[in-house]
Scaffold this motif. Structure first.
Motif, PDB file in Angstrom:
ATOM      1  N   PHE A   1       9.466  -8.837  -0.142  1.00 59.75           N
ATOM      2  CA  PHE A   1       9.160  -7.536   0.386  1.00 59.75           C
ATOM      3  C   PHE A   1       7.843  -6.932  -0.282  1.00 59.75           C
ATOM      4  O   PHE A   1       7.829  -7.126  -1.538  1.00 59.75           O
ATOM      5  CB  PHE A   1      10.100  -6.963   0.822  1.00 59.75           C
ATOM      6  N   ASN A   2       7.069  -6.423   0.494  1.00 59.86           N
ATOM      7  CA  ASN A   2       6.048  -5.687  -0.233  1.00 59.86           C
ATOM      8  C   ASN A   2       5.734  -4.281   0.614  1.00 59.86           C
ATOM      9  O   ASN A   2       6.066  -4.127   1.709  1.00 59.86           O
ATOM     10  CB  ASN A   2       4.798  -6.065   0.221  1.00 59.86           C
ATOM     11  N   ILE A   3       6.277  -3.196  -0.285  1.00 57.05           N
ATOM     12  CA  ILE A   3       6.365  -1.850   0.273  1.00 57.05           C
ATOM     13  C   ILE A   3       5.309  -0.813  -0.150  1.00 57.05           C
ATOM     14  O   ILE A   3       5.089  -0.808  -1.348  1.00 57.05           O
ATOM     15  CB  ILE A   3       7.730  -1.373  -0.118  1.00 57.05           C
TER      16      ILE A   3
ATOM     17  N   HIS B   1       2.316  -9.524  -4.735  1.00 57.59           N
ATOM     18  CA  HIS B   1       1.824  -8.010  -3.888  1.00 57.59           C
ATOM     19  C   HIS B   1       2.238  -6.927  -4.802  1.00 57.59           C
ATOM     20  O   HIS B   1       2.440  -5.861  -4.023  1.00 57.59           O
ATOM     21  CB  HIS B   1       2.153  -8.143  -2.474  1.00 57.59           C
ATOM     22  N   GLY B   2       2.297  -7.123  -6.121  1.00 59.43           N
ATOM     23  CA  GLY B   2       2.486  -6.014  -7.059  1.00 59.43           C
ATOM     24  C   GLY B   2       3.876  -5.451  -6.974  1.00 59.43           C
ATOM     25  O   GLY B   2       3.707  -4.151  -7.257  1.00 59.43           O
ATOM     26  N   MET B   3       4.881  -5.827  -6.542  1.00 54.98           N
ATOM     27  CA  MET B   3       6.187  -5.208  -6.496  1.00 54.98           C
ATOM     28  C   MET B   3       7.164  -5.546  -7.642  1.00 54.98           C
ATOM     29  O   MET B   3       8.264  -4.953  -7.336  1.00 54.98           O
ATOM     30  CB  MET B   3       6.842  -5.669  -4.982  1.00 54.98           C
ATOM     31  N   ALA B   4       6.636  -6.347  -8.208  1.00 56.95           N
ATOM     32  CA  ALA B   4       7.839  -6.925  -9.241  1.00 56.95           C
ATOM     33  C   ALA B   4       7.433  -7.320 -10.599  1.00 56.95           C
ATOM     34  O   ALA B   4       8.486  -6.688 -11.389  1.00 56.95           O
ATOM     35  CB  ALA B   4       8.413  -8.275  -8.830  1.00 56.95           C
ATOM     36  N   LEU B   5       6.337  -7.242 -11.030  1.00 51.33           N
ATOM     37  CA  LEU B   5       5.936  -7.458 -12.563  1.00 51.33           C
ATOM     38  C   LEU B   5       4.744  -6.431 -12.921  1.00 51.33           C
ATOM     39  O   LEU B   5       3.973  -5.754 -12.058  1.00 51.33           O
ATOM     40  CB  LEU B   5       5.243  -8.815 -12.941  1.00 51.33           C
ATOM     41  N   PRO B   6       4.880  -6.002 -14.126  1.00 52.54           N
ATOM     42  CA  PRO B   6       3.676  -5.238 -14.870  1.00 52.54           C
ATOM     43  C   PRO B   6       2.392  -6.023 -14.413  1.00 52.54           C
ATOM     44  O   PRO B   6       2.214  -7.120 -14.668  1.00 52.54           O
ATOM     45  CB  PRO B   6       4.052  -5.225 -16.423  1.00 52.54           C
ATOM     46  N   SER B   7       1.376  -4.965 -14.236  1.00 50.87           N
ATOM     47  CA  SER B   7      -0.022  -5.733 -13.926  1.00 50.87           C
ATOM     48  C   SER B   7      -0.422  -6.654 -14.743  1.00 50.87           C
ATOM     49  O   SER B   7      -1.219  -7.756 -14.468  1.00 50.87           O
ATOM     50  CB  SER B   7      -0.865  -4.649 -13.691  1.00 50.87           C
ATOM     51  N   ALA B   8      -0.232  -6.650 -16.173  1.00 50.90           N
ATOM     52  CA  ALA B   8      -0.560  -7.562 -17.212  1.00 50.90           C
ATOM     53  C   ALA B   8      -0.177  -9.031 -16.893  1.00 50.90           C
ATOM     54  O   ALA B   8      -0.795  -9.939 -16.917  1.00 50.90           O
ATOM     55  CB  ALA B   8      -0.794  -6.944 -18.481  1.00 50.90           C
ATOM     56  N   THR B   9       1.154  -8.577 -16.711  1.00 52.93           N
ATOM     57  CA  THR B   9       1.966 -10.118 -16.634  1.00 52.93           C
ATOM     58  C   THR B   9       1.727 -10.650 -15.351  1.00 52.93           C
ATOM     59  O   THR B   9       1.490 -12.042 -15.245  1.00 52.93           O
ATOM     60  CB  THR B   9       3.555  -9.688 -16.461  1.00 52.93           C
ATOM     61  N   GLN B  10       1.481  -9.856 -14.175  1.00 59.96           N
ATOM     62  CA  GLN B  10       1.230 -10.323 -12.804  1.00 59.96           C
ATOM     63  C   GLN B  10      -0.156 -11.030 -12.940  1.00 59.96           C
ATOM     64  O   GLN B  10      -0.359 -12.194 -12.332  1.00 59.96           O
ATOM     65  CB  GLN B  10       1.155  -9.515 -11.972  1.00 59.96           C
ATOM     66  N   GLY B  11      -0.897 -10.678 -13.670  1.00 53.90           N
ATOM     67  CA  GLY B  11      -2.480 -11.054 -13.763  1.00 53.90           C
ATOM     68  C   GLY B  11      -2.289 -12.496 -14.496  1.00 53.90           C
ATOM     69  O   GLY B  11      -3.213 -13.391 -14.219  1.00 53.90           O
ATOM     70  N   ALA B  12      -1.590 -12.419 -15.492  1.00 50.12           N
ATOM     71  CA  ALA B  12      -1.710 -13.857 -16.213  1.00 50.12           C
ATOM     72  C   ALA B  12      -1.116 -14.866 -15.651  1.00 50.12           C
ATOM     73  O   ALA B  12      -1.485 -16.069 -15.477  1.00 50.12           O
ATOM     74  CB  ALA B  12      -0.844 -13.442 -17.727  1.00 50.12           C
ATOM     75  N   VAL B  13       0.027 -14.538 -14.611  1.00 52.97           N
ATOM     76  CA  VAL B  13       0.764 -15.591 -14.071  1.00 52.97           C
ATOM     77  C   VAL B  13      -0.004 -16.106 -12.876  1.00 52.97           C
ATOM     78  O   VAL B  13       0.088 -17.091 -12.546  1.00 52.97           O
ATOM     79  CB  VAL B  13       2.095 -15.044 -13.523  1.00 52.97           C
ATOM     80  N   THR B  14      -0.759 -14.999 -12.212  1.00 46.06           N
ATOM     81  CA  THR B  14      -1.520 -15.405 -11.102  1.00 46.06           C
ATOM     82  C   THR B  14      -2.642 -16.331 -11.627  1.00 46.06           C
ATOM     83  O   THR B  14      -3.103 -17.137 -10.640  1.00 46.06           O
ATOM     84  CB  THR B  14      -2.084 -14.050 -10.456  1.00 46.06           C
ATOM     85  N   ASP B  15      -3.373 -16.123 -12.615  1.00 46.11           N
ATOM     86  CA  ASP B  15      -4.295 -17.017 -13.276  1.00 46.11           C
ATOM     87  C   ASP B  15      -3.758 -18.423 -13.324  1.00 46.11           C
ATOM     88  O   ASP B  15      -4.516 -19.301 -13.115  1.00 46.11           O
ATOM     89  CB  ASP B  15      -4.807 -16.518 -14.540  1.00 46.11           C
ATOM     90  N   VAL B  16      -2.466 -18.488 -13.887  1.00 42.86           N
ATOM     91  CA  VAL B  16      -2.044 -19.767 -13.988  1.00 42.86           C
ATOM     92  C   VAL B  16      -1.948 -20.496 -12.615  1.00 42.86           C
ATOM     93  O   VAL B  16      -2.402 -21.787 -12.348  1.00 42.86           O
ATOM     94  CB  VAL B  16      -0.794 -19.949 -14.774  1.00 42.86           C
ATOM     95  N   ILE B  17      -1.540 -19.820 -11.617  1.00 44.62           N
ATOM     96  CA  ILE B  17      -1.206 -20.320 -10.499  1.00 44.62           C
ATOM     97  C   ILE B  17      -2.646 -20.895  -9.819  1.00 44.62           C
ATOM     98  O   ILE B  17      -2.834 -21.830  -9.150  1.00 44.62           O
ATOM     99  CB  ILE B  17      -0.457 -19.458  -9.410  1.00 44.62           C
ATOM    100  N   ALA B  18      -3.755 -20.098  -9.756  1.00 49.61           N
ATOM    101  CA  ALA B  18      -5.132 -20.112  -9.315  1.00 49.61           C
ATOM    102  C   ALA B  18      -5.557 -21.533 -10.208  1.00 49.61           C
ATOM    103  O   ALA B  18      -6.396 -22.126  -9.368  1.00 49.61           O
ATOM    104  CB  ALA B  18      -5.889 -18.999  -9.671  1.00 49.61           C
ATOM    105  N   LYS B  19      -5.449 -21.546 -11.200  1.00 48.20           N
ATOM    106  CA  LYS B  19      -5.731 -22.769 -12.005  1.00 48.20           C
ATOM    107  C   LYS B  19      -5.278 -24.060 -11.585  1.00 48.20           C
ATOM    108  O   LYS B  19      -5.959 -25.094 -11.438  1.00 48.20           O
ATOM    109  CB  LYS B  19      -5.632 -22.631 -13.435  1.00 48.20           C
ATOM    110  N   PHE B  20      -3.952 -24.016 -11.273  1.00 49.10           N
ATOM    111  CA  PHE B  20      -3.239 -25.365 -10.744  1.00 49.10           C
ATOM    112  C   PHE B  20      -3.890 -25.641  -9.338  1.00 49.10           C
ATOM    113  O   PHE B  20      -3.907 -26.742  -8.936  1.00 49.10           O
ATOM    114  CB  PHE B  20      -1.648 -24.824 -10.626  1.00 49.10           C
TER     115      PHE B  20
END
Length: 417
Positions: free
Chosen positions: A298-300, A377-396
């Protein structure tokens, strides 16, 4: 004397007129809902607040998917002049709470029995140290798969795939028929959306909670996460070569226009189908992504209340919170937005088949433990962590990175604070 009497009369009438329009205080609301349906919904909320005796000072900040609004909010808070309420969500609520700038709205929550009408996982996000500081507006389901039955029929696909092996069989047939199997926009947040959906489908809700929400290193580096990336790697082979930079709504248009069979996207995509005059169950299907039928990401959207010095402004916050959680507003807003009411007790009469399924699935997943927040969608992780994880996924998604290397990089990214 007559003239003086008339002037006095006019002054009295004018005073009464202003008194009739006077408000106890203005409620200043910072938000980024500026599109047609969203603006219409904000207008309804504004009217309800006015009916409660408070004025509305609109602070709309367009663009940046909320990033511009966040920048404006930070400026206001730092200057010591925060708005009455601001549209923020997820961990950001806790981050603002830790700064000591959020207001306690337990008064509205207790009177409205929020603990009873909200799922616990949602209520917990709206609280800071056990006290309500924000009011939730809606629920978007993220783990939807949008399907064009005409494309599937043309390719000889029978039924809608509910497992990843069945999905890949269907995707192969669509590819052979000359169609595009997966409509996708090559943007980091869209890549992250597909990743979390695959992770949920491959590993289940318990794995998702441990690996994605708790960032458990054992789960992040284990065989299930390796399988997640293997599956994601296969998913990207069915995405067309022109996907890079494509906006999500243009990907949805590919499904609408019979160019693609599937899209993995939240229920805001439904607005595109509706605008095109398409009917759910006939022209398109909304089904849970493979392996996620018993789960729900979910995204709220929510409004956090900021500490006010004026007593009337504090009362205005309670009035705003009451209006947001009012079943009437929850119905009107979500019918416009394509999402569903976040609280129970809202009439389902006007909602379409996709919304009704979303409501039923949310209730079921709340009971079975499958209701989980979307990290993409910003509901689970601190912004810095979310950004780092997203970067890995985008690279993959955009290189020949192996699943093994992706797992290692993800584990490192999870440690970013």
């Amino acid at each position: 004397m007559k003239l003086k009497f008339k002037i006095t009369q006019i002054a009295a009438v004018t005073a009464l007129a202003f008194a009739g329009n006077a408000f106890a205080a203005d409620v200043e609301v910072l938000h980024y809902w500026t599109s047609g349906g969203e603006a219409k919904s904000v207008g309804q909320l504004q009217q309800m607040v006015k009916e409660a005796g408070f004025g509305w000072k609109d602070f709309a900040v367009a663009g940046g998917a909320g990033e511009n609004a966040t920048t404006a909010l930070k400026t206001r808070v730092i200057s010591g002049n925060p708005p009455t309420a601001a549209q923020i969500k997820g961990p950001s609520i806790q981050e603002w709470g830790a700064e000591g700038v959020l207001a306690n709205i337990d008064e509205a929550a207790v009177a409205g029995k929020w603990d009873a009408v909200l799922p616990k996982v949602v209520a917990d996000i709206m609280k800071y140290k056990g006290h309500y500081v924000a009011a939730p507006v809606n629920v978007h389901r993220v783990n939807w798969m949008w399907v064009n039955p005409e494309v599937l029929k043309k390719a000889g696909v029978v039924g809608t795939p509910t497992t990843w092996p069945a999905f890949f069989e269907a995707a192969d047939k669509i590819k052979k028929s000359g169609g595009i199997a997966i409509a996708h926009g090559g943007q980091p947040w869209q890549d992250a959306t597909v990743f979390e959906t695959v992770a949920l489908g491959v590993g289940g809700a318990d794995f998702y909670k441990k690996a994605i929400l708790k960032l458990d290193q054992k789960e992040l580096t284990g065989p299930t996460m390796l399988k997640v990336f293997d599956t994601l790697g296969k998913v990207k082979t069915y995405i067309d070569k022109d996907a890079a930079g494509r906006d999500w709504n243009l990907a949805t248009a590919m499904v609408i226009n019979n160019k693609a069979g599937f899209q993995f996207m939240g229920d805001w995509a439904k607005g595109e189908f509706t605008a095109a005059g398409k009917v759910p169950g006939k022209d398109y299907l909304c089904v849970a992504a493979p392996g996620t039928e018993k789960a729900y990401t979910f995204n709220i959207d929510s409004f956090a209340m900021f500490t006010q010095k004026d007593a009337n402004a504090k009362k205005g916050q309670i009035a705003l919170a009451n209006a947001i959680m009012n079943p009437k507003f929850q119905s009107i807003f979500n019918l416009n937005k394509g999402s569903i009411p976040v609280r129970s007790g809202v009439s389902k009469d006007k909602f379409d088949a996709c919304a009704l399924k979303s409501m039923d699935d949310m209730d079921a997943s709340n009971k079975n433990g499958g209701l989980v927040p979307s990290f993409a969608h910003g509901m689970a992780l601190p912004s810095a962590t979310q950004g780092a994880v997203t970067d890995v996924i985008a690279k993959f998604m955009n290189t020949n990175m192996s699943s093994k290397d992706a797992v290692a990089e993800l584990a490192k990214a999870a440690k970013v604070k």
